[in-house]
Design an enzyme around this catalytic site. Sequence first.
Site, PDB file in Angstrom:
ATOM      1  N   GLU A  82      -5.378   7.451  55.835  1.00  0.00           N
ATOM      2  CA  GLU A  82      -6.484   6.594  56.292  1.00  0.00           C
ATOM      3  C   GLU A  82      -6.020   5.359  57.051  1.00  0.00           C
ATOM      4  O   GLU A  82      -6.831   4.676  57.677  1.00  0.00           O
ATOM      5  CB  GLU A  82      -7.349   6.143  55.106  1.00  0.00           C
ATOM      6  CG  GLU A  82      -8.228   7.226  54.523  1.00  0.00           C
ATOM      7  CD  GLU A  82      -7.621   7.857  53.279  1.00  0.00           C
ATOM      8  OE1 GLU A  82      -6.381   7.855  53.177  1.00  0.00           O
ATOM      9  OE2 GLU A  82      -8.396   8.351  52.441  1.00  0.00           O
ATOM     10  N   THR A 111      -9.300  13.334  52.939  1.00  0.00           N
ATOM     11  CA  THR A 111      -9.867  12.779  54.159  1.00  0.00           C
ATOM     12  C   THR A 111      -9.388  13.530  55.406  1.00  0.00           C
ATOM     13  O   THR A 111     -10.162  13.779  56.327  1.00  0.00           O
ATOM     14  CB  THR A 111      -9.442  11.299  54.317  1.00  0.00           C
ATOM     15  OG1 THR A 111      -9.549  10.649  53.060  1.00  0.00           O
ATOM     16  CG2 THR A 111     -10.304  10.590  55.344  1.00  0.00           C
ATOM     17  N   ARG A 175     -16.035   7.401  54.087  1.00  0.00           N
ATOM     18  CA  ARG A 175     -15.142   8.379  54.721  1.00  0.00           C
ATOM     19  C   ARG A 175     -15.742   9.782  54.722  1.00  0.00           C
ATOM     20  O   ARG A 175     -15.102  10.734  55.174  1.00  0.00           O
ATOM     21  CB  ARG A 175     -13.796   8.417  53.982  1.00  0.00           C
ATOM     22  CG  ARG A 175     -12.962   7.173  54.156  1.00  0.00           C
ATOM     23  CD  ARG A 175     -11.845   7.126  53.130  1.00  0.00           C
ATOM     24  NE  ARG A 175     -12.374   6.894  51.781  1.00  0.00           N
ATOM     25  CZ  ARG A 175     -11.659   6.952  50.654  1.00  0.00           C
ATOM     26  NH1 ARG A 175     -10.386   7.286  50.712  1.00  0.00           N
ATOM     27  NH2 ARG A 175     -12.206   6.699  49.490  1.00  0.00           N
ATOM     28  N   HIS A 207     -15.942  14.681  45.648  1.00  0.00           N
ATOM     29  CA  HIS A 207     -15.415  13.315  45.650  1.00  0.00           C
ATOM     30  C   HIS A 207     -16.609  12.375  45.789  1.00  0.00           C
ATOM     31  O   HIS A 207     -17.388  12.490  46.734  1.00  0.00           O
ATOM     32  CB  HIS A 207     -14.453  13.154  46.829  1.00  0.00           C
ATOM     33  CG  HIS A 207     -14.213  11.732  47.249  1.00  0.00           C
ATOM     34  ND1 HIS A 207     -13.033  11.065  46.975  1.00  0.00           N
ATOM     35  CD2 HIS A 207     -15.001  10.855  47.913  1.00  0.00           C
ATOM     36  CE1 HIS A 207     -13.115   9.831  47.466  1.00  0.00           C
ATOM     37  NE2 HIS A 207     -14.293   9.676  48.033  1.00  0.00           N
ATOM     38  N   ARG A 239     -15.069   5.240  38.859  1.00  0.00           N
ATOM     39  CA  ARG A 239     -14.751   4.314  39.961  1.00  0.00           C
ATOM     40  C   ARG A 239     -15.418   2.955  39.748  1.00  0.00           C
ATOM     41  O   ARG A 239     -14.881   1.924  40.113  1.00  0.00           O
ATOM     42  CB  ARG A 239     -15.251   4.971  41.243  1.00  0.00           C
ATOM     43  CG  ARG A 239     -15.099   4.224  42.479  1.00  0.00           C
ATOM     44  CD  ARG A 239     -15.804   4.978  43.588  1.00  0.00           C
ATOM     45  NE  ARG A 239     -15.115   6.188  44.037  1.00  0.00           N
ATOM     46  CZ  ARG A 239     -13.981   6.195  44.730  1.00  0.00           C
ATOM     47  NH1 ARG A 239     -13.377   5.084  45.027  1.00  0.00           N
ATOM     48  NH2 ARG A 239     -13.450   7.334  45.124  1.00  0.00           N
ATOM     49  N   ASP A 294      -5.670  13.031  40.685  1.00  0.00           N
ATOM     50  CA  ASP A 294      -5.810  12.654  42.100  1.00  0.00           C
ATOM     51  C   ASP A 294      -4.435  12.346  42.702  1.00  0.00           C
ATOM     52  O   ASP A 294      -4.308  11.549  43.630  1.00  0.00           O
ATOM     53  CB  ASP A 294      -6.743  11.443  42.257  1.00  0.00           C
ATOM     54  CG  ASP A 294      -7.249  11.267  43.682  1.00  0.00           C
ATOM     55  OD1 ASP A 294      -7.069  12.194  44.503  1.00  0.00           O
ATOM     56  OD2 ASP A 294      -7.803  10.204  43.983  1.00  0.00           O
ATOM     57  N   SER A 298      -4.158   9.112  48.509  1.00  0.00           N
ATOM     58  CA  SER A 298      -3.937   7.704  48.815  1.00  0.00           C
ATOM     59  C   SER A 298      -4.885   6.865  47.969  1.00  0.00           C
ATOM     60  O   SER A 298      -5.941   7.316  47.556  1.00  0.00           O
ATOM     61  CB  SER A 298      -4.229   7.437  50.279  1.00  0.00           C
ATOM     62  OG  SER A 298      -5.591   7.727  50.538  1.00  0.00           O
TER      63      SER A 298
HETATM   64 ZN    ZN Z   1     -11.196  12.012  46.001  1.00  0.00          ZN
END
Ligand code: ZN
Length: 402
Positions: A82, A111, A175, A207, A239, A294, A298
Amino acid sequence: MPARRSTGDPSSLLTLVRCRQVWGPAPTGADTLLLAGGKVAFVGRDLRPPEGWPVTVVEEVDADAVPGFIDGHVHLTGGGGEGGFATRCPEMTLEQITAAGVTTVVGLLGTDDVTRHPDSLLAKVRALEAQGISAYMYVGAYAVPPVTLTGSVKRDLVLIDEVVGVGEIAISDHRSSQPTMEELKRLVALARVGGMLSGKRGIVHFHVGDGKEGLRPLLRIAEETEIPIGQMVPTHVNRNGRLLDQAVTYALRGGTVDVTAFEFPSGESVSAPEAILYMVGKGVPWSRITLSSDSNGSLPEFDPSGRLVGMRVASIDALFADWKRLASSPGVSLEDALGVVGANVARVLGLEGKGGIAPGMDADFLLLNPDRTIRQVWARGRPLRGNLPPAATGSQSPARGR
Ligand code: ZN
């Protein structure tokens, strides 16, 4: 799933492992495992091999045998990118995976679906399989329509053994490809039918970002269509606290939610053990919770205007570290803690023979020290890591003395 395993070294077809206790993940009361041809053949107490049999005997009588961990969200070929080409994350090695107690991985793309491709992910999955662990993959990446191997997610599920679902499809994230509800419904439907045709679960692994909608698109699909909520598994639900509360609702409606072992928590994120205990405290059954790493994705940091201000690489070590913290939390049974990295993941993804120690299952297990650090890692009946068995070359194993 069709056989695609090598049978391995015939000299180790029969192995007897003596330990303190076998957790299957429920306590079994047994202290001995007989392994045959990469599978668990028998679980019992104080088994002794008949005189003259070519059995390798492993004595680790103060170690607990627990099912090998399944990590259902791993960027095997490296995620990220990213922040430009220099921020692409590296590919993972077998050693990194087994050091975290993981014997089964599910690889995926994130991504970047331009310089990362399902073809190379499939090659990596096959490489890990040849190296001795079990590996599967999701097809697709963040964007909808997803990148595929054969032209459609349905065909990929039907034709490619290693493909167990679609993911990670990004929603509620800057994203993401900002998929419409119709696009999401159609994708989940195609994955479900592909799964039905191939005897797989055909789930879509989502995600979920920091966006305002959170899990609402998935709740709407469950409400507006006849697709069962269990076909959609959201991840990164810890998150932030808002998303975690939505995850409670989602799981109480019958869905399974995946928690991420965030190695570098942001200000808003809830640690995996805390998030799991919070959900359980709200009445969510343990069986509807999974934990993944994960890893080699990143961990970009963005400022409020969306500008990238930092970047780190997630490590698979976080999975074992968070699992250990969870397992040692007050009131948590070892069985429940093992389920979130084992039996629950196997059930959600339909991974036959995985997530437990019982006759007929794959011989994937860890030998844990009394302080719950990893002593040895076994996958498909072979030791891959640890102070490898002195007994394996001892008097009871003539077949090894070449
Ligand atoms: Zn993810």
